[in-house]
Design a protein around this motif. Structure first.
Motif, PDB file in Angstrom:
ATOM      1  N   VAL A 166       0.837  -1.202   0.000  1.00 36.83           N
ATOM      2  CA  VAL A 166       0.000   0.000   0.000  1.00 36.83           C
ATOM      3  C   VAL A 166       0.876   1.257   0.000  1.00 36.83           C
ATOM      4  CG1 VAL A 166      -1.639   1.360   1.366  1.00 36.83           C
ATOM      5  CG2 VAL A 166      -2.004  -1.088   1.075  1.00 36.83           C
ATOM      6  N   ALA A 167       1.940   1.266   0.846  1.00 40.78           N
ATOM      7  CA  ALA A 167       2.836   2.425   0.921  1.00 40.78           C
ATOM      8  C   ALA A 167       3.557   2.657  -0.406  1.00 40.78           C
ATOM      9  CB  ALA A 167       3.850   2.232   2.043  1.00 40.78           C
ATOM     10  N   THR A 168       3.864   1.574  -1.110  1.00 41.02           N
ATOM     11  CA  THR A 168       4.600   1.688  -2.372  1.00 41.02           C
ATOM     12  C   THR A 168       3.727   2.199  -3.506  1.00 41.02           C
ATOM     13  OG1 THR A 168       6.032  -0.164  -1.704  1.00 41.02           O
ATOM     14  CG2 THR A 168       6.009   0.415  -4.048  1.00 41.02           C
ATOM     15  N   PHE A 169       2.509   1.661  -3.603  1.00 45.19           N
ATOM     16  CA  PHE A 169       1.664   1.972  -4.766  1.00 45.19           C
ATOM     17  C   PHE A 169       0.611   3.050  -4.502  1.00 45.19           C
ATOM     18  CE2 PHE A 169       3.122  -2.433  -5.462  1.00 45.19           C
ATOM     19  CZ  PHE A 169       3.783  -2.247  -6.673  1.00 45.19           C
TER      20      PHE A 169
ATOM     21  N   ALA B 265      -0.937   7.965  -0.500  1.00 43.02           N
ATOM     22  CA  ALA B 265      -2.048   8.738   0.074  1.00 43.02           C
ATOM     23  C   ALA B 265      -2.967   7.836   0.897  1.00 43.02           C
ATOM     24  CB  ALA B 265      -2.841   9.418  -1.035  1.00 43.02           C
ATOM     25  N   SER B 266      -3.212   6.645   0.375  1.00 41.16           N
ATOM     26  CA  SER B 266      -4.050   5.683   1.113  1.00 41.16           C
ATOM     27  C   SER B 266      -3.359   5.233   2.393  1.00 41.16           C
ATOM     28  CB  SER B 266      -4.354   4.469   0.234  1.00 41.16           C
ATOM     29  OG  SER B 266      -5.045   4.856  -0.930  1.00 41.16           O
ATOM     30  N   ALA B 267      -2.018   5.104   2.328  1.00 43.14           N
ATOM     31  CA  ALA B 267      -1.254   4.663   3.501  1.00 43.14           C
ATOM     32  C   ALA B 267      -1.421   5.646   4.654  1.00 43.14           C
ATOM     33  CB  ALA B 267       0.222   4.510   3.138  1.00 43.14           C
TER      34      ALA B 267
ATOM     35  N   LEU C  57       0.727   0.535  10.742  1.00 43.90           N
ATOM     36  CA  LEU C  57       2.042   1.066  11.119  1.00 43.90           C
ATOM     37  C   LEU C  57       3.033   1.001   9.962  1.00 43.90           C
ATOM     38  CD1 LEU C  57       2.580  -0.386  14.713  1.00 43.90           C
ATOM     39  CD2 LEU C  57       2.474   2.025  14.095  1.00 43.90           C
ATOM     40  N   VAL C  58       3.105  -0.151   9.311  1.00 43.25           N
ATOM     41  CA  VAL C  58       4.062  -0.343   8.214  1.00 43.25           C
ATOM     42  C   VAL C  58       3.725   0.582   7.051  1.00 43.25           C
ATOM     43  CG1 VAL C  58       4.891  -1.981   6.490  1.00 43.25           C
ATOM     44  CG2 VAL C  58       4.605  -2.712   8.852  1.00 43.25           C
ATOM     45  N   ALA C  59       2.455   0.659   6.701  1.00 50.20           N
ATOM     46  CA  ALA C  59       2.040   1.502   5.580  1.00 50.20           C
ATOM     47  C   ALA C  59       2.391   2.968   5.827  1.00 50.20           C
ATOM     48  CB  ALA C  59       0.536   1.341   5.344  1.00 50.20           C
ATOM     49  N   SER C  60       2.075   3.476   7.024  1.00 48.58           N
ATOM     50  CA  SER C  60       2.328   4.891   7.313  1.00 48.58           C
ATOM     51  C   SER C  60       3.821   5.181   7.415  1.00 48.58           C
ATOM     52  CB  SER C  60       1.623   5.302   8.603  1.00 48.58           C
ATOM     53  OG  SER C  60       2.098   4.559   9.708  1.00 48.58           O
ATOM     54  N   THR C  61       4.593   4.256   8.015  1.00 43.72           N
ATOM     55  CA  THR C  61       6.041   4.459   8.165  1.00 43.72           C
ATOM     56  C   THR C  61       6.728   4.522   6.816  1.00 43.72           C
ATOM     57  OG1 THR C  61       6.061   3.339  10.311  1.00 43.72           O
ATOM     58  CG2 THR C  61       8.161   3.523   9.150  1.00 43.72           C
ATOM     59  N   PHE C  62       6.429   3.560   5.942  1.00 40.06           N
ATOM     60  CA  PHE C  62       7.069   3.536   4.628  1.00 40.06           C
ATOM     61  C   PHE C  62       6.624   4.720   3.780  1.00 40.06           C
ATOM     62  CE2 PHE C  62       8.469  -0.556   5.802  1.00 40.06           C
ATOM     63  CZ  PHE C  62       9.440  -0.964   4.897  1.00 40.06           C
ATOM     64  N   ALA C  63       5.350   5.111   3.903  1.00 40.53           N
ATOM     65  CA  ALA C  63       4.854   6.232   3.105  1.00 40.53           C
ATOM     66  C   ALA C  63       5.480   7.558   3.537  1.00 40.53           C
ATOM     67  CB  ALA C  63       3.331   6.310   3.221  1.00 40.53           C
TER      68      ALA C  63
END
Length: 410
Positions: A30-33, A36-38, A197-203
């Protein structure tokens, strides 16, 4: 489209670790693609951490109180060997960090910065902080997550309740079991929490800002891997006299992974308690050793303090001898044990260690700033090592004691 195999569905329902892995992978995707959603799902991670932090102090208080109150006379909790492992492990981590830092010296690009925090002025201040936390008001200790104070009050109340009626002891035990069930419910949401957590951190950060500090990160993470995969297994083998790696990998997988993304030893206490229960360890032991370990078992923190201090020393070209390096290991170990009592954690203890080498405080604070920059990796790995080792050493002590008891009986 064919339906998923029933065996896979069964495994997804039962295996929390598998669900967590899926949540982590989904977060990265999600963070990669869709960055904004992340950001829009970051509340899932914040909600999970907040729930863990909310339940952890109550869990520790009632569990320790119940364990001591219902403890039969003459029963040993085997805490002494666990504490020995904690302290030796922290010292060995600092010593390892010194050796690796000397073998692979790091130089930093320092620049002016402004850190809105005040580091402690010496070891005495760190120890004073711990002592004052020990006598904290119990309500304040619970509300602020002061686990040293919580342990002290829970132990005192538990000892007093040993003289209470059996009905009172049973009620305390029932309350403990009820809080434990709430913890189980919170932990079941770990896959969703880690997904957020992972999505927001990577984003937010990615890893582009870390490239300039790649050598420093390699030294830090290399030290932590060496402790996790070489030193700790050696200590556990010495204790249980059998292959330690199945236990080591289970602790890293089921405790270290969640600790890496929550970046909070306090938030990981319920996870560790659940893992100890799963390993069928002595409840009287782990109910005290796990929250205690979250305060004094700080191998990762001692590595961070040592590596960043020596990076500052090597950048300035300051020569140091073996005696000073040994003193640094001791100071880093003692400071790490008090890291949880200082705002900013282990990073704000770096100026204290730098003072051993005459490094100016403004330079030391620039090193602290670098620590905050790489914190997305450094702090995560540090917490994963600290928290997973709490369970590992507790399990080693319990298994060793159990084997000794069986041998004695036969």
């Amino acid at each position: 489209m064919s339906a998923p195999p029933k065996s896979l569905l069964r495994r997804l329902k039962t295996s929390l670790v598998l669900q967590i892995i899926i949540g982590i992978i989904a977060g990265i995707l999600v963070a990669t693609f869709s960055p904004a959603s992340a950001q829009s799902i970051s509340f899932l991670g914040e909600l999970f951490i907040k729930a863990l932090k909310a339940v952890a102090p109550i869990l520790v208080f009632v569990l320790v109180t119940s364990s001591i109150a219902n403890q039969k006379r003459g029963t040993s909790t085997h805490l002494k060997p666990v504490i020995h492992l904690y302290l030796i492990g922290t010292l060995l981590a600092a010593t390892t960090a010194v050796i690796i830092s000397v073998l692979f010296p790091t130089t930093l690009i320092l620049h002016a910065t402004d850190i809105q925090a005040t580091p402690p002025e010496g070891i005495i201040e760190v120890l004073n902080t711990l002592l004052f936390k020990l006598v904290d008001n119990p309500i304040h200790a619970l509300s602020s997550g002061n686990f040293i104070g919580i342990l002290a009050w829970a132990a005192g109340l538990g000892l007093a309740l040993q003289h209470a009626s059996q009905t009172t002891k049973t009620m305390i035990g029932d309350i403990s079991n009820s809080v434990t069930k709430i913890v189980h419910l919170v932990i079941r949401f770990a896959p969703l929490g880690l997904f957020g957590l992972v999505a927001s951190t990577f984003a937010k950060t990615g890893f582009s800002s870390l490239i300039g500090y790649s050598h420093l990160l390699l030294v830090l993470i290399g030290c932590m891997f060496f402790i996790a995969l070489i030193v700790n297994p050696a200590m556990v083998y010495f204790k249980i006299r059998r292959n330690p790696y199945p236990l080591v990998f289970q602790c890293l997988r089921e405790s270290g992974v969640t600790a890496f993304f929550t970046r909070s030893s306090a938030a990981n206490i319920p996870i560790n308690m659940e893992l100890c229960r799963k390993l069928q360890l002595h409840e009287d032991t782990y109910s005290v050793s796990i929250p205690l370990g979250a305060t004094i078992n700080m191998a990762g923190a001692s590595i961070t303090i040592t590596v960043l201090t020596l990076a500052a020393v090597q950048t300035l070209g300051i020569e140091f001898d073996i005696a000073t390096a040994i003193l640094l290991s001791i100071v880093a170990s003692v400071s790490a044990c008090g890291a949880s009592g200082v705002a900013g954690g282990s990073l704000l203890l770096i100026p204290l260690a730098c003072s051993l080498f005459g490094v100016p405080n403004d330079i030391a604070m620039q090193v602290v700033a670098i620590g905050f920059i790489i914190g997305v990796v450094q702090d995560s790995a540090e917490t994963a090592l600290n928290s997973s080792t709490d369970v590992l050493f507790t399990a080693a002590a319990c298994i060793s004691q159990s084997a000794a008891t069986q041998k004695k009986n036969t």
